[in-house]
Scaffold this active site. Structure first.
Site, PDB file in Angstrom:
ATOM      1  CG  ASP A  50     -24.365 -14.903  85.277  1.00 50.58           C
ATOM      2  OD1 ASP A  50     -25.429 -15.485  85.006  1.00 50.58           O
ATOM      3  OD2 ASP A  50     -23.533 -15.343  86.102  1.00 50.58           O
ATOM      4  CE1 TYR A  55     -20.593 -17.043  91.104  1.00 49.05           C
ATOM      5  CE2 TYR A  55     -21.222 -15.216  89.691  1.00 49.05           C
ATOM      6  CZ  TYR A  55     -21.073 -16.573  89.893  1.00 49.05           C
ATOM      7  OH  TYR A  55     -21.408 -17.445  88.894  1.00 49.05           O
ATOM      8  CE  LYS A  80     -25.276 -17.906  87.994  1.00 51.48           C
ATOM      9  NZ  LYS A  80     -24.451 -16.713  88.083  1.00 51.48           N
ATOM     10  CG  HIS A 111     -24.988 -20.975  92.076  1.00 51.28           C
ATOM     11  ND1 HIS A 111     -24.425 -19.799  92.507  1.00 51.28           N
ATOM     12  CD2 HIS A 111     -24.155 -21.448  91.119  1.00 51.28           C
ATOM     13  CE1 HIS A 111     -23.286 -19.594  91.847  1.00 51.28           C
ATOM     14  NE2 HIS A 111     -23.106 -20.580  91.001  1.00 51.28           N
TER      15      HIS A 111
END
Length: 305
Positions: A50, A55, A80, A111
């Site tokens: 994931d 990120y 996401k 998200h």
């Protein structure tokens, strides 16, 4: 005595596809850290990774997937859509796929249910021109989801879903005349101090699989020092972390423990089958310790109504 073993459990999405119940979470993992973490996870037996655009580690995640030597079709990969891409969903997906070096993702999540203005100064966390708050714009997440649905025929996403939604927001989405495809998953913060059982029950009634992020609580989780968890862990001869992950499995959710330590990554895949009485006992921890949400960004708008 411990009956701990590696989890191979999966849940069925409303698309008919199976999702492994334990996945590697990669939030707050740098590019350098996450490459080794993903390789270690796949080597340990994980088949579910994931990540997310925000990120800023998709490139390393994709490289590790490629270098693992495991056929792409054996892996379940989630990424996401970030808040600054709500008005340009296709672009958001294409940029993620390019960074990942993949032709498709198995699950694409919205998200957060809010949109931010990509004003050129910061594509990730833009502030308003006066610097007061995040530059959140008037934009309906239902429209974002409508655009996400349009991605499905291309095959670039196998399933779509949502993250950080409340029951009220999901209900509004499901009742919208433009919603033709039910979300496959809802990803939310879940742990013994934030069990959100009512929301889980609601999603189960709608055939939406729930995924737990931050299943051990916050960084340096004081949760793992909880006396009830320690006592239950001693009964099974495992760590409190293993009990938290096993509890998430017992509840019928997907769980996404994050680590960059090879040893912890491997141990996070090992679970025990909890007795119902122990699961129910963990359900009550928040009643004495208090409900705690560790992930609640201050964007100047209410998310968790």
């Amino acid at each position: 005595m411990s009956t701990a073993q590696k989890s191979t459990a999966s849940l069925k999405l409303n698309t008919g596809v199976s999702i492994p119940q334990i996945g590697l979470g990669t939030w707050q993992s740098t590019e350098d850290e996450v490459y080794g973490a993903v390789l270690a996870a796949i080597k340990a037996g994980y088949r579910h990774i994931d990540t997310a655009a925000i990120y800023q580690n998709e490139t390393a995640v994709g490289k590790a997937i490629k270098d693992s030597g495991i056929p792409r079709e054996e892996l379940f990969v989630t990424t996401k859509l970030w808040c600054t891409y709500h008005t340009r969903v296709q672009q958001g997906l294409d940029e993620s796929l390019e960074r990942l070096g993949l032709e498709y993702v198995d699950l694409y999540l919205m998200h957060w249910p809010l949109a931010m203005n990509s004003n050129g100064s910061d594509n990730w966390f833009p502030f308003k021109s006066d610097g007061s708050t995040r530059d959140v714009i008037e934009w309906d997440y239902v429209k974002t989801y409508e655009s996400m649905q349009e991605l499905l025929p291309s095959g670039k996403v196998k399933a779509i879903g949502i993250s950080n939604f409340t029951e009220e927001k999901i209900e509004r989405l499901l009742n919208s005349e433009t919603t033709k495809v039910k979300p496959a998953c809802l990803q939310i913060e879940l742990h013994p101090l934030l069990p959100q059982q009512k929301l889980i029950d609601y999603c189960k009634s709608k055939d939406i699989v729930v995924e737990a992020y931050s299943p051990l609580g916050s960084t340096g989780a004081p949760l793992l020092k909880n006396e009830k968890l320690i006592k239950i862990a001693e009964k099974y001869g495992v760590s409190p972390a293993t009990i938290c992950i096993s509890w998430a499995i017992w509840r019928g959710t997907v769980v996404l423990p994050k680590s960059v330590s090879s040893a912890r990554i491997e141990s996070n895949l090992v679970v025990v089958k909890l007795d119902d009485e122990d699961g129910e006992q963990i359900n009550t921890i928040h009643e004495t310790e208090g409900v705690q949400r560790f992930v609640s960004p201050k964007w100047g708008v209410v998310i968790f109504d």
